[in-house]
Scaffold this active site. Structure first.
Site, PDB file in Angstrom:
ATOM      1  CD  GLU A 276      27.139  80.210 -14.256  1.00  8.10           C
ATOM      2  OE1 GLU A 276      28.573  80.497 -14.368  1.00  8.10           O
ATOM      3  OE2 GLU A 276      26.594  80.698 -13.471  1.00  8.10           O
TER       4      GLU A 276
ATOM      5  CD  GLU B  55      38.391  78.830 -12.048  1.00  9.47           C
ATOM      6  OE1 GLU B  55      38.273  79.879 -12.523  1.00  9.47           O
ATOM      7  OE2 GLU B  55      37.490  77.835 -12.104  1.00  9.47           O
TER       8      GLU B  55
ATOM      9  NE  ARG C 186      37.916  82.516 -11.696  1.00  7.96           N
ATOM     10  CZ  ARG C 186      36.984  82.451 -10.538  1.00  7.96           C
ATOM     11  NH1 ARG C 186      37.007  83.514  -9.649  1.00  7.96           N
ATOM     12  NH2 ARG C 186      36.405  81.331 -10.330  1.00  7.96           N
TER      13      ARG C 186
ATOM     14  CG  ASP D 241      30.600  74.863 -17.581  1.00  7.37           C
ATOM     15  OD1 ASP D 241      31.963  74.345 -17.685  1.00  7.37           O
ATOM     16  OD2 ASP D 241      30.470  75.775 -16.730  1.00  7.37           O
TER      17      ASP D 241
END
Length: 590
Positions: A471, A187, A191, A320
């Site tokens: 998404e 993360e 980010r 994913d």
């Protein structure tokens, strides 16, 4: 629109580019938006006045009528003369269906400003923000810049120069990563590191952002110091110590370890230091070495052994972006690293063979999961996260070029199949919104596959929340850019209007997540994820961008947090440091 690709873009192919030789030591005019919809009566900016029988009333009304008519005529000329003022028509009873793409961009920017201005006023610098109660808190003791850094490039793309200036001042004055705190490796990379790198790129290479990025990258590197080279789930930014996951028997998730490569390779390209590149690509070699024969990988991997753990296989959470980055690593370096193209093609072949299913009664295409490995049944569960796949398939089929151009050059059976699946899945992801009472998608849907089913999907109450995820609109943006089919803009606008209707705060100070998309009025969750600003609104804004030279898909690659990086040439300093035993893929031409 004031934003375009950075001017004087350095020639990544040039061996003389000075920044490539720079060796890091290892140390590290838009005013505040005011809502125009505070009028609880639902009337426009004026209010009807009752007719009176006072003396002289008739003459007064004649004068009023003349003045009022002239006023309306002036407003009509004003809004007609400037297409960017089209949102004003909504305040006078106009239909949003009549709005141009530019006007819709304006309303999306308005939603961003409402969200940002509320955050800036009540929670500036805080990592976690609750827009309903207007409170927040930090994750690290001094804050990570979680929201500010993540949405900085969205403000740049929208041309919000004053907001960018204030955000940059906060970053340079307040943000430090020298904190004794364990952060999630993945993360923080996608980010924070991704956000700083993208800001550096879009700001025409402002080195202030690069210095922050490299300092953070150096603090994240110890996460890779496992026995196998697969990164630990967390890392302490101050002590330079990788930390195994406290759950899942110490395993890291596959998506997380295999979705760091775009960021670390780009740091290597910008600094000339191969270390970041080598650490990131080593992970891919370990994954390929232990990959099952069907090329679909479990969602957990042990960082010490480099072996996969468990039997669960899915393209939703924890799986994913592994599949996303197989393709995007290939695209990032100018289609040179064929090993990632092969891994991606093999994976998509396995997805189509094993996980693609049809619902009943309407035959929506969806991607299921293996709960207990390929030997078991396919679960009809599909996360909203899987809706990255339509756009990814379209990128893979065309390399980001418009469809009509890609089809002229060696169009293959595989490309045609991937493009067909992309369109089918895009329709399904849209239907995940339309099936709910609010028109906003749930976190998870279950598809019906049995004969006699009357509904194609079910939504369990525990899965009915919405976190403002990006998404679907991400894929809509990519599908629009590649196909120019107006249906993708239409679907995107419907989704935005649903957000505006149900997740916008009545006081105009922001947008929030929802507890259930099947309740009207919905219960507000009192949370704004950073990706609402960094991804969802960015992709919606770009969906209605008329100039395809703004972040063209054939020249940039978006990381999994929607931060755009330029594609670049690996020469002369970098190369793929490992090889697969299988040959590079060949595609059968149509």
């Amino acid at each position: 629109m004031s934003f375009g690709l950075p001017q004087n873009v350095p020639d990544f192919a040039s061996t003389a580019r000075s920044v490539e030789d720079y060796m890091w030591s290892g140390s590290g005019n838009t005013s505040r938006h005011n809502s125009r919809r505070g009028n609880s009566s639902g009337l426009p900016l004026y209010k009807d006045k009752p007719i009176t029988n006072q003396p002289g009333g008739r003459s007064k009304w004649i004068v009023f009528g003349i003045v009022f008519g002239l006023t309306l005529f002036g407003l009509y000329k004003y809004t007609s003369a400037d297409e960017s003022s089209e949102p004003r028509k909504l305040w006078f009873g106009g239909s949003s269906k009549q709005l141009s793409a530019k006007a819709r961009q304006g309303l999306i920017k308005e939603a961003f400003l409402e969200s940002w201005n509320g955050y800036e006023k009540y929670g500036m610098g805080l990592d976690i923000y609750a827009p309903v109660s207007k409170t927040g808190r930090n994750m690290a003791p001094e804050g990570m810049g979680w929201i500010v850094v993540d949405c900085l490039d969205t403000m740049m793309i929208m041309g919000l120069d004053e907001e960018v200036k204030r955000a940059k001042n906060w970053i340079m004055s307040n943000l430090t990563y020298d904190q004794d705190y364990e952060v999630n490796t993945f993360e923080t990379t996608i980010r924070m590191l991704g956000g700083l790198l993208s800001a550096h790129y879009l700001s025409n290479y402002d080195d202030a952002y690069l210095e922050k990025a490299v300092d953070l990258a150096n603090r994240l590197l110890p996460a890779f110091d496992s026995s196998s080279g697969v990164p630990y789930a967390s890392v302490n930014l101050k002590t330079a110590t990788g930390v195994q996951s406290h759950d899942d028997m110490g395993a890291s998730s596959t998506a997380e370890v295999a979705s760091l490569q775009l960021e670390f390779k780009y740091v290597s390209k910008l600094t000339g230091e191969a270390l970041y590149w080598e650490k990131a690509e080593k992970v891919m070699e370990v994954i390929d070495r232990d990959m099952p024969d069907n090329t679909l990988v479990p969602i957990f991997i042990n960082p010490e052994t480099g072996k996969f753990q468990g039997r669960n296989i899915r393209l939703g959470s924890r799986g994913d972006s592994y599949y996303e980055y197989l393709l995007k690593q290939f695209l990032q370096t100018g289609n040179r690293e064929l090993v990632y193209r092969q891994m991606y093609d093999d994976a998509m072949t396995a997805v189509k063979k094993n996980l693609v299913q049809k619902s009943k009664p309407n035959g929506f295409t969806f991607v299921g999961e293996f709960d207990s490995g390929p030997e078991g049944p396919v679960s009809p569960k599909m996360d909203h996260l899987v809706c990255f796949l339509p756009g990814n398939l379209a990128l893979g089929a065309t390399d980001g070029y418009p469809l009509h151009i890609a089809q002229r050059s060696s169009w293959t059976v595989t490309q045609a199949s991937d493009m067909k699946l992309a369109k089918e899945l895009m329709k399904t992801c849209y239907e995940m919104y339309k099936v709910t009472k609010t028109g906003i998608a749930p976190e998870i849907a279950y598809f019906n596959t049995a004969d006699g089913s009357t509904e194609d999907m079910n939504i369990k109450w525990q899965d009915s929340h919405n976190l403002q995820r990006p998404e679907t609109v991400e894929s809509l943006f990519v599908m629009w850019r590649i196909t120019k089919d107006p249906i993708y803009r239409q679907w995107g606008w419907e989704i935005f209007e649903a957000f505006r209707k149900y997740s916008r705060l009545e006081d105009g100070t922001g947008y929030t997540s929802l507890e259930s998309v099947n309740e009207i009025p919905p219960r507000l969750r009192d949370n704004m994820e950073s990706f609402w600003l960094a991804e969802t609104l960015k992709y919606l804004y770009l969906l209605f961008e008329e100039d395809d030279s703004v972040l063209p898909l054939e020249k940039v690659v978006f990381n999994t947090e929607a931060h755009p990086f330029p594609k670049f040439n690996m020469d002369p300093l970098f190369k793929t440091g490992w090889k697969r035993s299988k040959p590079a893929p060949t595609r059968k031409k149509l």
